[in-house]
Design an enzyme around this catalytic site. Sequence first.
Site, PDB file in Angstrom:
ATOM      1  CE  LYS A  11      -4.163  -1.879   2.206  1.00 14.77           C
ATOM      2  NZ  LYS A  11      -5.165  -1.619   3.272  1.00 14.77           N
ATOM      3  CE1 TYR A  51      -9.457  -2.899  -0.026  1.00 14.32           C
ATOM      4  CE2 TYR A  51      -8.704  -0.866  -1.030  1.00 14.32           C
ATOM      5  CZ  TYR A  51      -8.449  -2.007  -0.301  1.00 14.32           C
ATOM      6  OH  TYR A  51      -7.180  -2.254   0.163  1.00 14.32           O
ATOM      7  NE  ARG A  88      -7.046 -13.357   5.223  1.00 14.33           N
ATOM      8  CZ  ARG A  88      -7.440 -12.093   5.041  1.00 14.33           C
ATOM      9  NH1 ARG A  88      -7.033 -11.418   3.987  1.00 14.33           N
ATOM     10  NH2 ARG A  88      -8.225 -11.507   5.904  1.00 14.33           N
ATOM     11  NE  ARG A 105      -2.649  -5.830   7.006  1.00 14.66           N
ATOM     12  CZ  ARG A 105      -3.643  -6.580   6.568  1.00 14.66           C
ATOM     13  NH1 ARG A 105      -4.068  -7.611   7.282  1.00 14.66           N
ATOM     14  NH2 ARG A 105      -4.225  -6.318   5.422  1.00 14.66           N
ATOM     15  CG  ASN A 115      -3.910  -2.297   6.570  1.00 14.68           C
ATOM     16  OD1 ASN A 115      -3.776  -1.815   5.451  1.00 14.68           O
ATOM     17  ND2 ASN A 115      -4.832  -3.195   6.850  1.00 14.68           N
ATOM     18  CG  HIS A 118      -5.669  -5.998  -0.009  1.00 13.09           C
ATOM     19  ND1 HIS A 118      -6.843  -6.047   0.707  1.00 13.09           N
ATOM     20  CD2 HIS A 118      -5.841  -6.819  -1.079  1.00 13.09           C
ATOM     21  CE1 HIS A 118      -7.694  -6.852   0.079  1.00 13.09           C
ATOM     22  NE2 HIS A 118      -7.106  -7.331  -1.012  1.00 13.09           N
ATOM     23  CD  GLU A 129      -8.833  -8.855  -3.543  1.00 13.89           C
ATOM     24  OE1 GLU A 129      -9.670  -8.347  -2.773  1.00 13.89           O
ATOM     25  OE2 GLU A 129      -7.712  -9.258  -3.162  1.00 13.89           O
TER      26      GLU A 129
END
Length: 135
Positions: A11, A51, A88, A105, A115, A118, A129
Amino acid sequence: MSNVRTLLIVKPDAVERHLIGEIIHRLERARFRVVDMKMVHLTYDQARKFYAVHEGRPFLDELCKFMSGGPIVPMIVESDGDTISGIRALIGATDPAKAAPGTVRHDLAVSLTKNSVHASDGEATAKTEIAFFFS
Ligand code: CMP
C-alpha cells in the site's frame, strides 16, 4: 506446487517509507514466490471498484482516498502450500494494533487504514483481485 495464487498489494504508506523490498524479502524468506508484479497509481474511482465489497462501510471513502493517494505495488504470489492462509498469517491482523509480533502489519504498519499491505481473503476473491490488476 499449489496452483492457488493470491494477490498482495504493498500500500501507499509502505511504498512511501521505502518498504517494498522489505515486504518482498519477508515473502521470499517464507518461501513464497512472486510471479508477477507492477507499480500502479489508482484513481479514486478505481480504488472504489477494487474495494466494492466494502460499499456502505464508514471507512470506505478514507480508504479509497488513501489507496489512490500514491503508487501501490500489486503482486501475484504463490507457494507450495496453502498460499492464501499462509500469506494472511505472514501479514497479520487487519488492525496493526491487533497483529501478532513478527507479522508485516505489526512490525511495519501505521494504522488500520495505513496497514501497509492488502491480501486476498479467499480463493474466489484472489481470482477477482488478480484479474483486476493483471489481465
Ligand atoms: P485491507 O486488507 O486492504 O481491506 C480493507 C481495508 O479497509 C483494510 O485492509 C483496512 O486498511 C481498511 N479499514 C479501515 N477501517 C476498517 C475497519 N473498521 N474494518 C476493516 N477494514 C478497515
